[in-house]
Design a protein around this motif. Structure first.
Motif, PDB file in Angstrom:
ATOM      1  N   VAL A  56      76.781 -10.398  53.722  1.00 31.39           N
ATOM      2  CA  VAL A  56      77.562 -10.031  54.906  1.00 31.39           C
ATOM      3  C   VAL A  56      76.626  -9.648  56.043  1.00 31.39           C
ATOM      4  N   GLN A  57      77.192  -9.504  57.229  1.00 27.23           N
ATOM      5  CA  GLN A  57      76.433  -8.958  58.354  1.00 27.23           C
ATOM      6  C   GLN A  57      77.372  -8.014  59.112  1.00 27.23           C
ATOM      7  N   PHE A  58      76.784  -7.049  59.783  1.00 23.82           N
ATOM      8  CA  PHE A  58      77.590  -6.168  60.614  1.00 23.82           C
ATOM      9  C   PHE A  58      77.918  -6.867  61.917  1.00 23.82           C
ATOM     10  N   CYS A  59      79.114  -6.531  62.437  1.00 20.95           N
ATOM     11  CA  CYS A  59      79.545  -6.990  63.751  1.00 20.95           C
ATOM     12  C   CYS A  59      78.481  -6.629  64.793  1.00 20.95           C
ATOM     13  N   LEU A  60      78.321  -7.469  65.816  1.00 21.57           N
ATOM     14  CA  LEU A  60      77.305  -7.188  66.842  1.00 21.57           C
ATOM     15  C   LEU A  60      77.546  -5.842  67.533  1.00 21.57           C
ATOM     16  N   ASN A  61      78.792  -5.376  67.579  1.00 22.96           N
ATOM     17  CA  ASN A  61      79.056  -4.085  68.208  1.00 22.96           C
ATOM     18  C   ASN A  61      78.617  -2.905  67.335  1.00 22.96           C
ATOM     19  N   TYR A  62      78.219  -3.181  66.105  1.00 21.38           N
ATOM     20  CA  TYR A  62      77.727  -2.124  65.224  1.00 21.38           C
ATOM     21  C   TYR A  62      76.502  -1.439  65.827  1.00 21.38           C
ATOM     22  N   THR A  63      75.669  -2.206  66.503  1.00 23.75           N
ATOM     23  CA  THR A  63      74.456  -1.628  67.087  1.00 23.75           C
ATOM     24  C   THR A  63      74.787  -0.623  68.186  1.00 23.75           C
ATOM     25  N   THR A  76      78.857 -17.518  62.241  1.00 20.97           N
ATOM     26  CA  THR A  76      77.872 -17.502  63.326  1.00 20.97           C
ATOM     27  C   THR A  76      78.415 -16.888  64.615  1.00 20.97           C
ATOM     28  N   GLN A  77      79.673 -16.412  64.600  1.00 21.75           N
ATOM     29  CA  GLN A  77      80.244 -15.893  65.850  1.00 21.75           C
ATOM     30  C   GLN A  77      79.709 -14.510  66.224  1.00 21.75           C
ATOM     31  N   GLY A  78      79.190 -13.808  65.244  1.00 20.92           N
ATOM     32  CA  GLY A  78      78.521 -12.546  65.563  1.00 20.92           C
ATOM     33  C   GLY A  78      79.425 -11.334  65.658  1.00 20.92           C
ATOM     34  N   TYR A  79      80.635 -11.524  66.168  1.00 22.81           N
ATOM     35  CA  TYR A  79      81.555 -10.405  66.309  1.00 22.81           C
ATOM     36  C   TYR A  79      82.653 -10.488  65.253  1.00 22.81           C
ATOM     37  N   CYS A  80      83.129  -9.327  64.821  1.00 21.06           N
ATOM     38  CA  CYS A  80      84.199  -9.289  63.822  1.00 21.06           C
ATOM     39  C   CYS A  80      85.518  -9.741  64.435  1.00 21.06           C
ATOM     40  N   ARG A  81      86.492  -9.895  63.584  1.00 18.80           N
ATOM     41  CA  ARG A  81      87.815 -10.336  64.003  1.00 18.80           C
ATOM     42  C   ARG A  81      88.421  -9.418  65.059  1.00 18.80           C
ATOM     43  N   ILE A  89      85.861  -6.708  76.665  1.00 24.43           N
ATOM     44  CA  ILE A  89      84.801  -5.817  76.210  1.00 24.43           C
ATOM     45  C   ILE A  89      84.006  -5.394  77.443  1.00 24.43           C
ATOM     46  N   PRO A  90      84.002  -4.105  77.740  1.00 18.38           N
ATOM     47  CA  PRO A  90      83.273  -3.669  78.944  1.00 18.38           C
ATOM     48  C   PRO A  90      81.766  -3.792  78.728  1.00 18.38           C
ATOM     49  N   PRO A  91      81.010  -3.871  79.807  1.00 22.29           N
ATOM     50  CA  PRO A  91      79.553  -3.871  79.635  1.00 22.29           C
ATOM     51  C   PRO A  91      79.142  -2.550  78.985  1.00 22.29           C
ATOM     52  N   LEU A  92      78.419  -2.652  77.881  1.00 19.48           N
ATOM     53  CA  LEU A  92      78.138  -1.436  77.107  1.00 19.48           C
ATOM     54  C   LEU A  92      76.797  -0.810  77.466  1.00 19.48           C
ATOM     55  N   ASN A  93      76.247  -1.232  78.586  1.00 18.56           N
ATOM     56  CA  ASN A  93      74.984  -0.631  78.997  1.00 18.56           C
ATOM     57  C   ASN A  93      75.211   0.641  79.806  1.00 18.56           C
ATOM     58  N   ASN A  94      76.469   1.050  79.885  1.00 21.05           N
ATOM     59  CA  ASN A  94      76.837   2.222  80.669  1.00 21.05           C
ATOM     60  C   ASN A  94      77.506   3.215  79.721  1.00 21.05           C
ATOM     61  N   GLU A  95      77.020   4.424  79.695  1.00 20.79           N
ATOM     62  CA  GLU A  95      77.447   5.422  78.708  1.00 20.79           C
ATOM     63  C   GLU A  95      78.951   5.692  78.765  1.00 20.79           C
ATOM     64  N   GLN A  96      79.506   5.693  79.988  1.00 23.21           N
ATOM     65  CA  GLN A  96      80.936   5.976  80.139  1.00 23.21           C
ATOM     66  C   GLN A  96      81.776   4.856  79.519  1.00 23.21           C
ATOM     67  N   ASN A  97      81.398   3.629  79.790  1.00 21.38           N
ATOM     68  CA  ASN A  97      82.096   2.492  79.190  1.00 21.38           C
ATOM     69  C   ASN A  97      82.018   2.549  77.680  1.00 21.38           C
TER      70      ASN A  97
END
Ligand SMILES: [Zn+2]
Ligand SMILES: [Zn+2]
Length: 110
Positions: A56-63, A76-81, A89-97
């Motif tokens: 298995v692999q963790f969803c890319l949002n796991y990081t 190969t889609q990288g993200y879970c269902r 999905i908001p840009p996650l480079n911002n702490e508030q998002n």
């Protein structure tokens, strides 16, 4: 909050548990089986402790700490269902998002 069981030791786990309180295993939710499975590192990836053949692999949002769902290693889609279904999905480079995203995920039920 729905309660699941660690498939390695039988300890009840809550949906947002990252680790089993019984055996200390890292847990991920596998939506194809609707269960939490204990995973361990194997051959540079992850596999189910109880079923070593299940890679298995963790969803890319796991990081981002926003998701603990698993997908099968050959996916190969990288993200879970759940994350794939979420259109915005908001840009996650911002702490508030990131906080808002985590909170919203917490209300999502499978
Ligand atoms: Zn356990
Ligand atoms: Zn996800």
């Amino acid at each position: 909050m729905r309660i699941f069981q660690c498939d390695h030791c039988g300890q009840p786990v809550y949906f947002d548990n990252g680790r089993c309180e019984g055996c200390g295993s890292l847990l991920g939710f596998l939506p194809t089986k609707l269960m939490f499975i204990a995973v361990g590192q194997r051959d540079g990836g992850w596999s189910a402790l109880a079923q070593p053949g299940l890679a298995v692999q963790f969803c890319l949002n796991y990081t981002h700490g926003a998701c603990n769902w698993l997908i099968e290693a050959h996916d190969t889609q990288g993200y879970c269902r759940s994350c794939r279904l979420n259109q915005t999905i908001p840009p996650l480079n911002n702490e508030q998002n990131l906080e808002a995203w985590r909170a919203r995920k917490g209300r999502t039920r499978p």
